[in-house]
Design an enzyme around this catalytic site. Structure first.
Site, PDB file in Angstrom:
ATOM      1  N   ASP A 426       0.862  -1.028  -0.077  1.00 11.68           N
ATOM      2  CA  ASP A 426      -0.042   0.041   0.096  1.00 11.68           C
ATOM      3  C   ASP A 426       0.947   1.181  -0.011  1.00 11.68           C
ATOM      4  O   ASP A 426       2.079   1.130   0.181  1.00 11.68           O
ATOM      5  CB  ASP A 426      -0.665  -0.225   1.248  1.00 11.68           C
ATOM      6  CG  ASP A 426      -1.972   0.897   1.019  1.00 11.68           C
ATOM      7  OD1 ASP A 426      -2.222   1.635   0.140  1.00 11.68           O
ATOM      8  OD2 ASP A 426      -2.847   1.105   2.289  1.00 11.68           O
ATOM      9  N   GLU A 429       2.779   5.040  -4.275  1.00 13.17           N
ATOM     10  CA  GLU A 429       2.729   6.094  -5.337  1.00 13.17           C
ATOM     11  C   GLU A 429       4.092   6.573  -5.156  1.00 13.17           C
ATOM     12  O   GLU A 429       4.366   7.147  -6.519  1.00 13.17           O
ATOM     13  CB  GLU A 429       1.528   6.989  -5.211  1.00 13.17           C
ATOM     14  CG  GLU A 429       0.241   6.243  -5.375  1.00 13.17           C
ATOM     15  CD  GLU A 429      -0.246   5.619  -4.150  1.00 13.17           C
ATOM     16  OE1 GLU A 429      -0.967   4.327  -4.083  1.00 13.17           O
ATOM     17  OE2 GLU A 429       0.255   6.024  -2.970  1.00 13.17           O
ATOM     18  N   ASP A 580      -8.880   3.397  -2.026  1.00 11.75           N
ATOM     19  CA  ASP A 580      -9.597   3.822  -0.651  1.00 11.75           C
ATOM     20  C   ASP A 580     -11.049   4.730  -1.441  1.00 11.75           C
ATOM     21  O   ASP A 580     -11.182   5.782  -1.396  1.00 11.75           O
ATOM     22  CB  ASP A 580      -8.849   4.830  -0.140  1.00 11.75           C
ATOM     23  CG  ASP A 580      -7.777   4.240   0.586  1.00 11.75           C
ATOM     24  OD1 ASP A 580      -7.809   3.087   0.716  1.00 11.75           O
ATOM     25  OD2 ASP A 580      -6.782   4.987   0.986  1.00 11.75           O
TER      26      ASP A 580
END
Length: 879
Positions: A426, A429, A580
């Site tokens: 997670d 990015e 999300d």
């Protein structure tokens, strides 16, 4: 202040002219010389055709053109590359995206053809004389920090792709900009750049065919789709750097076009059989007792739970590769995992890339090995996320795999660690909570209470958990309480660029390209790539390293890894969850187009949204509908955030009922899913598909993004709105059968209102012409399921025939020692079974055959009959 953040090396080595100018006159473009043509290739020189315009950087004087006819008919691929003559400009490293080989095509015989105009240079790609791509719309711009190219499009085109986004499946065609720059994007808003970068689009033109255009470029970019003042349609690339590295590909159908794309970016990774079961997670499980209680409650409710997950809560102060010693102590965690494994269930935890810079072994090991990102002055680059001040692994460092393997081997050791079965990565990015320039991450962490305070410690579980070890029972029970610009040919980027504030501003929803992420002026170890160029690769490189680390732990087992951030080709390493999202009906609906795009167009087939929504509070009705829809994702996980209403499927009677029904269907279909998924990993043929993939000449399907095909055989038509018990489902001109009753539905290319759809029900229809192998019943685990016999569902097509297939293996091994691949054919009332019957089929039998849309006659006493089905009990061995 800004000057200290720039790379100020001289431009002497680069073929550039002048400096940035405010000249607003049209750029001169380039002219062609030194053309060399071969049977399957073309090369040429491009030189600036006039005075430089220097709009968003300095115009490069000399470029190169390479054209390759890479494959032959019927599925063709054309490679067109425009790059700087000195090969200093950054190109996507082959270590990240291996290049597809091929000069097997022949220009004289190719359906795809490249032609060009000499001055100003433009090029056209045609397919059998139909123009697919025409850059004469404007002059080519190739500057130090800005590339621009525009192509004409047909009127009102049907375009798809350009992910990741939550916009419609068919892209808007006026005043639309797709920004590609990976970012942490809570709530997955529309008209925004999200977690992944997939600069590929598909152009579907009905009877004349489908083609795709992939730009292999990892720089930030805006891709605009709009019309000129006189109404001409165009698509325009505006990138912050890199080169124009285009792949044009086509097939005889949309499906075959997607298959061709898989040859460019890589085939998806095969997943284990168990990974298609139900997964449960939540951010906010306070301790190991609560995790165990969730496992118990699923079992008590009779809802099959295959895999239990734990979010960041298990960590000590949110530090990766640590356990909270009071809430998730190692002995209890090992007991939990042992319990799951003894009950044929699995366990997964989350790992973020950011490593706490305070008091932990993973940090110390990384510092010793020098594998964290560094500022240009040699100091560690620091940000702030969940554990407070953090450092970030440099995935380009030559020792990064060794470091990642070591941390995984120690923390996830089967002997004395947390023996996970899969992995969730997670925040890659990469996310950074601190706003650029983040001059004081330590103070930011203090001001924002990072890491957040954990919940109060519970000395024991407050409720009994029958079947769990004594240490999981209440206290009253018997238990014990406890680097800069490159040289010629280096392809790492021009020197002298402004790496934090480029002149051209992409429409990044976070603002500055360094905001809420890693600073883009960071220079990576190894070759010296800039984060400015490689930002969009960070998540996919973490995926690759994590796959390597999981294989290092268990070399013989397929690793399930689910990531948030992706780049083109990520599917060859990992699956993807859609981030999300929110507990809202519009996000329930938009998940359909998202999963279809990732699975069919981006070749990331292991994909799903957080069922019932991650953010906000779900409702009983929404969660019931979503539990059913989610059963027809490939990746099926319930997950929500801390502070929100608990939404495990057993929390409401209707949701529990919906989940049980949907999982029963999913598990019966699991070998059908597994077979089709395996086929995609072998050929690229998509499993999840938009309707137009199967009906490419039916214009009514082109923009349909609320129904989809689950494989070739099953049409899914979920209820779409709150409070509704009906849905207007489109049925192409074909024969379908109701999954539940076998009743035939003759499609005539029109919508049909399906009514009285209970909140625990999802409309499903079998497409005529298919044979579906299903297990005779569901099960509580996939291991139990594999012991069930098969039934064959035969859905005759309009011509009375049907076919299907079944793939069997051991369900887990990376390299299979024995498989079975079986073909079923139904013609003139006769069923034939052919194929290779490996040892994976040992003991497997077909116990019944069901023919849909049929009624029994008096002489057919061997058949069980309902109104629209005939079922013949039998025993067919698949050995």
């Amino acid at each position: 202040m800004l000057g200290s953040l720039l790379l100020l090396a001289p431009l002497a080595g680069a073929a550039v002219i002048g400096s940035r100018s405010n000249n607003t006159e049209p750029c001169p473009g380039y002219k062609v010389s030194n053309v060399r043509e071969g049977v399957n290739s073309l090369t040429a020189d491009l030189s600036l055709a006039g005075k430089p315009c220097n709009t968003y950087g300095t115009d490069l004087k000399d470029l190169k053109l390479l054209v390759e006819y890479q494959t032959e008919r019927p599925d063709e691929r054309l490679h067109v590359m425009i790059y700087d003559a000195n090969e200093q400009v950054y190109q996507v490293p082959e270590s990240v995206v291996p290049r597809v080989e091929g000069r097997k095509g022949a220009r004289p015989h190719s359906a795809l053809k490249f032609t060009y105009e000499e001055e100003p240079f433009s090029f056209t790609v045609t397919r059998d004389d139909e123009v697919l791509f025409d850059t004469s719309a404007s002059n080519l711009i190739f500057q130090s920090q800005y590339l621009n190219l525009r192509t004409w499009l047909p009127e009102d085109p049907y375009l798809y792709g350009l992910g990741e986004h939550t916009d419609s499946l068919r892209l808007p065609t006026t005043n639309y900009t797709r920004t590609i720059w990976n970012r942490d994007s809570y709530g997955v808003p529309q008209n925004s750049n999200l977690y992944g970068a997939h600069p590929v689009y598909y152009d579907h033109r009905g009877e004349s065919g489908t083609h795709g255009v992939f730009l292999l470029n990892s720089n930030g970019m805006d891709i605009r789709i709009d019309k000129t003042e006189d109404g001409q349609q165009y698509l325009e690339y505006n990138t912050l750097g890199g080169v124009f590295d285009f792949y044009f590909f086509t097939g005889s159908t949309p499906k075959e076009t997607s298959m061709e794309y898989s040859k460019i970016v890589g085939l998806p990774a095969m997943q284990s059989y168990w990974s298609f079961g139900l997964h449960q997670c939540r951010y906010g499980y306070r301790d190991v007792y609560q995790v165990a209680e969730v496992v118990y409650n699923y079992s008590k409710a009779g809802i099959p739970l295959e895999t239990m997950w734990t979010d960041i809560d298990y960590m000590n102060a949110r530090k990766v590769f640590t356990l909270d010693p009071e809430r998730f102590p190692l002995p209890k965690m090992r007991e939990l995992v042992d319990y799951l494994h003894k009950h044929d269930q699995k366990y997964i935890v989350m790992v973020d890339p950011a490593v706490s810079a305070v008091d932990n072994e993973a940090y110390e090991h990384g510092v010793d090995q020098g594998i964290f990102l560094q500022q240009q002055n040699g100091s560690l680059y620091k940000g702030a996320v969940w554990p407070g001040v953090t450092v970030y692994p440099d995935w380009f460092h030559p020792d990064i795999q060794e470091y990642w393997n070591s941390e995984f081997s120690a923390f996830f050791s089967a002997d004395d660690g947390v023996d996970i079965d899969g992995l969730w990565i997670d925040m890659n990015e990469a996310a950074n909570f601190c706003t650029w320039p983040c001059a004081d991450p330590e103070q930011y962490a203090i001001d924002n209470d990072l890491p957040p305070a954990p919940p109060a410690v519970r000395p024991s579980n407050p409720r009994p958990l029958p079947g769990f070890p004594d240490s999981f029972q209440p206290s009253s029970s018997k238990r014990a309480v406890k680097r800069a610009g490159g040289s010629k040919g280096a392809k790492v980027g021009l020197p002298g660029r402004n790496l934090v504030d480029p002149p051209y501003k992409i429409q990044n929803a976070a603002g500055s390209i360094s905001n809420k992420t890693i600073n883009t002026d960071i220079i990576h170890a190894g070759e010296g790539y800039a984060e400015y160029d490689t930002h969009n690769l960070y998540g996919t490189m973490m995926s690759s390293a994590s796959r390597g680390a999981m294989l290092n732990r268990r070399p013989d087992v397929r690793p399930l890894i689910i990531t948030r951030s992706t780049f083109a080709g990520a599917g060859s390493h990992v699956g993807h969850w859609l981030g999300d999202n929110l507990s809202q009906w519009d996000q329930y609906r938009i998940s359909i187009s998202q999963i279809v795009a990732f699975a069919s167009m981006f070749q990331v087939p292991m994909v799903g949204a957080d069922v019932c929504g991650f953010g906000g509070n779900t409702t009983e009705e929404l969660c019931a509908r979503w539990a059913a829809l989610g059963a027809f994702y490939t990746f099926y996980r319930n997950h929500n955030e801390i502070g929100s209403t608990s939404q495990e499927f057993y929390q409401w009677p209707t949701v529990a009922d919906s989940a049980r029904k949907a999982i029963e269907i999913r598990y019966k279909l699991l070998d059908y899913i597994y077979t089709a998924f395996h086929k995609q990993t072998e050929t690229g043929e998509p499993f999840l598909q938009p309707m137009f993939y199967l009906y490419p000449e039916d214009e009514n399907t082109f923009a349909n993004d609320v129904q989809f095909f689950y494989g070739d055989a099953l049409l899914v038509s979920p209820v779409l709105t709150e409070g509704s018990t009906s849905v207007d489902a489109y049925f192409p001109d074909d024969i379908f059968y109701d999954w539940y009753t076998g009743a035939p539905v003759r499609g005539h290319g029109a919508k049909k209102t399906l009514e009285n759809i209970d909140v625990t029900h999802i409309p499903l229809h079998v497409r005529g012409g298919n044979i579906i192998p299903v297990r005779s019943s569901g099960a509580m685990t996939t291991k139990e399921l594999r012991n069930k016999s098969f039934e064959l569902i035969i859905a005759p097509g309009l011509d009375g025939t049907a076919s299907g297939s079944l793939y069997l293996d051991d369900g887990d091994s990376l390299e299979q020692k024995g498989t079975a691949e079986i073909k079923f054919e139904y013609r003139r009332g006769k069923l034939s079974v052919k194929g290779s019957f490996g040892r994976s089929a040992a003991g497997v039998k077909v116990q019944a055959v069901k023919v849909l849309g049929q009624k029994a006659e008096s002489r057919m006493s061997a058949f069980r009959s309902t109104e629209f089905e005939l079922t013949r009990p039998m025993e067919i061995s698949l050995q």
